[in-house]
Write a protein that holds these residues in place. Structure first.
Motif, PDB file in Angstrom:
ATOM      1  N   SER A 275       0.790  -1.170  -0.124  1.00 18.43           N
ATOM      2  CA  SER A 275       0.121   0.074  -0.168  1.00 18.43           C
ATOM      3  C   SER A 275       1.028   1.152   0.214  1.00 18.43           C
ATOM      4  O   SER A 275       1.590   1.349   0.886  1.00 18.43           O
TER       5      SER A 275
ATOM      6  N   PRO B  57      -2.872  -0.404  -9.113  1.00 17.20           N
ATOM      7  CA  PRO B  57      -4.182  -0.302  -8.524  1.00 17.20           C
ATOM      8  C   PRO B  57      -4.846   0.670  -9.481  1.00 17.20           C
ATOM      9  O   PRO B  57      -4.376   1.720  -9.823  1.00 17.20           O
ATOM     10  N   THR B  58      -6.074   0.240  -9.632  1.00 16.92           N
ATOM     11  CA  THR B  58      -6.940   1.205 -10.525  1.00 16.92           C
ATOM     12  C   THR B  58      -8.128   1.674  -9.807  1.00 16.92           C
ATOM     13  O   THR B  58      -8.629   2.436 -10.180  1.00 16.92           O
ATOM     14  N   GLN B  59      -8.052   1.490  -8.461  1.00 13.73           N
ATOM     15  CA  GLN B  59      -8.862   2.047  -7.433  1.00 13.73           C
ATOM     16  C   GLN B  59      -8.184   2.642  -6.427  1.00 13.73           C
ATOM     17  O   GLN B  59      -7.158   2.144  -5.694  1.00 13.73           O
ATOM     18  N   GLU B  60      -8.596   3.844  -5.982  1.00 16.69           N
ATOM     19  CA  GLU B  60      -7.696   4.698  -4.931  1.00 16.69           C
ATOM     20  C   GLU B  60      -8.050   3.809  -3.657  1.00 16.69           C
ATOM     21  O   GLU B  60      -8.780   3.165  -3.448  1.00 16.69           O
TER      22      GLU B  60
ATOM     23  N   LYS C 194      -6.381   1.166  -2.891  1.00 18.15           N
ATOM     24  CA  LYS C 194      -5.911  -0.237  -3.323  1.00 18.15           C
ATOM     25  C   LYS C 194      -4.439  -0.622  -3.317  1.00 18.15           C
ATOM     26  O   LYS C 194      -3.564   0.612  -3.731  1.00 18.15           O
TER      27      LYS C 194
END
Length: 107
Positions: free
Chosen positions: A9, A43-46, A48
């Motif tokens: 992360s 990651p494509t999502q904030e 993640k």
């Protein structure tokens, strides 16, 4: 075959520096016996984590890597990003491949 997945992360403001670290990596793992390949997934999502995925012929090959001098040298660069670049500790997972859909048969 096994995969080793490291979920890391990274805070958004350090994402580019994190990616650059992999673009310019030492590459010592590439010459290790049993190493197949390395993939770094963005990651494509904030919020993640990044996923660093390595493929190995066997768990023993992976363990030899983690106990090698090359591992120590390759990871000595991990200090290039400050501790505050990360949201907590990374999470390591090891999986055994039992099915390969490309070949359409058990691995």
């Amino acid at each position: 075959m096994i995969t080793v997945m490291n979920r890391i992360s990274v805070k958004p403001e350090f994402a580019e520096a994190f990616e650059e670290r992999f673009r310019t990596r030492a590459g010592l793992v590439d010459q290790m016996p049993g190493f197949i390949r390395n993939e770094v997934l963005r990651p494509t999502q904030e919020g993640k984590p990044y996923i660093v995925l390595t493929y190995w012929e066997s768990r023993e090959d992976f363990e030899r890597w983690t106990n090698s001098e090359q591992f120590k040298q390759g990871h000595a660069r991990s200090g290039s990003l400050p501790r505050e670049a990360f949201n907590g500790h990374s999470e390591l997972e090891v999986h055994e491949l039992f099915l390969n859909s490309v070949e359409g048969k058990p691995a």
